[in-house]
Enzyme design. Structure first.
Site, PDB file in Angstrom:
ATOM      1  N   CYS A 188       0.824  -1.214   0.000  1.00 52.23           N
ATOM      2  CA  CYS A 188       0.000   0.000   0.000  1.00 52.23           C
ATOM      3  C   CYS A 188       0.863   1.271   0.000  1.00 52.23           C
ATOM      4  CB  CYS A 188      -0.954   0.002   1.189  1.00 52.23           C
ATOM      5  SG  CYS A 188      -0.146   0.287   2.762  1.00 52.23           S
TER       6      CYS A 188
ATOM      7  N   CYS B  98       0.769   3.836   1.989  1.00 46.88           N
ATOM      8  CA  CYS B  98       1.285   4.321   3.277  1.00 46.88           C
ATOM      9  C   CYS B  98       2.493   3.508   3.735  1.00 46.88           C
ATOM     10  CB  CYS B  98       0.197   4.420   4.347  1.00 46.88           C
ATOM     11  SG  CYS B  98      -0.565   2.899   4.839  1.00 46.88           S
TER      12      CYS B  98
END
Length: 146
Positions: free
Chosen positions: A48, A50
């Protein structure tokens, strides 16, 4: 269905270049937990955004700190699912999230940084948070404080 190896290889390599040992099976996770004296950090790596823009860069900055865990390892969510599930079984009291970072002291969970604490911060803030945890749980004086 796990991501293809060629897709996750650069993300694995990013942590490996920091000296992070990859745990790819439940047995490797159990061995790391059983055979680590002092402090063990387990990073739940992820594809992902993040993880890419916040967690891994924040971890890289934090690991430059003078005080750090005795051993740093990772599992990869969405790829090494059995190893990730086994690691998460040690994160008692916390729901599964990725990325996330757990810090153990003498086999006991001492600190947890969950996705919800990562996704709204930048890499510098995450590094600062981790360095604070290192100071609290990994410094030689942490043993005498507990």
């Amino acid at each position: 269905m796990p991501y293809p190896e060629f897709f996750v290889a650069p993300m694995r390599d990013e942590l490996a270049s920091l000296g992070v040992q990859e745990l790819r099976t439940p047995g490797e996770v159990d061995a790391a937990m059983a055979n680590t004296t002092g402090t063990l950090m387990i990073v739940v790596n992820s594809v992902c955004g993040c993880a890419a823009g916040k967690a891994r860069p924040g971890l890289a900055l934090a690991l430059r700190h003078g005080v750090r865990p005795d051993r740093v390892a990772s599992v990869f969510a969405g790829f090494d699912s059995d190893a990730t599930d086994r690691a998460r079984s040690y994160f008692t009291g916390y729901a599964p999230s990725s990325p996330s970072i757990a810090l153990f002291r003498d086999g006991k969970l001492a600190y947890m940084l969950e996705r919800s604490q990562i996704e709204n911060r930048d890499a510098l803030a995450i590094a600062s948070e981790l360095k604070g945890a290192f100071e609290k749980f990994c410094a030689p004086s942490a043993v005498t404080q507990q």
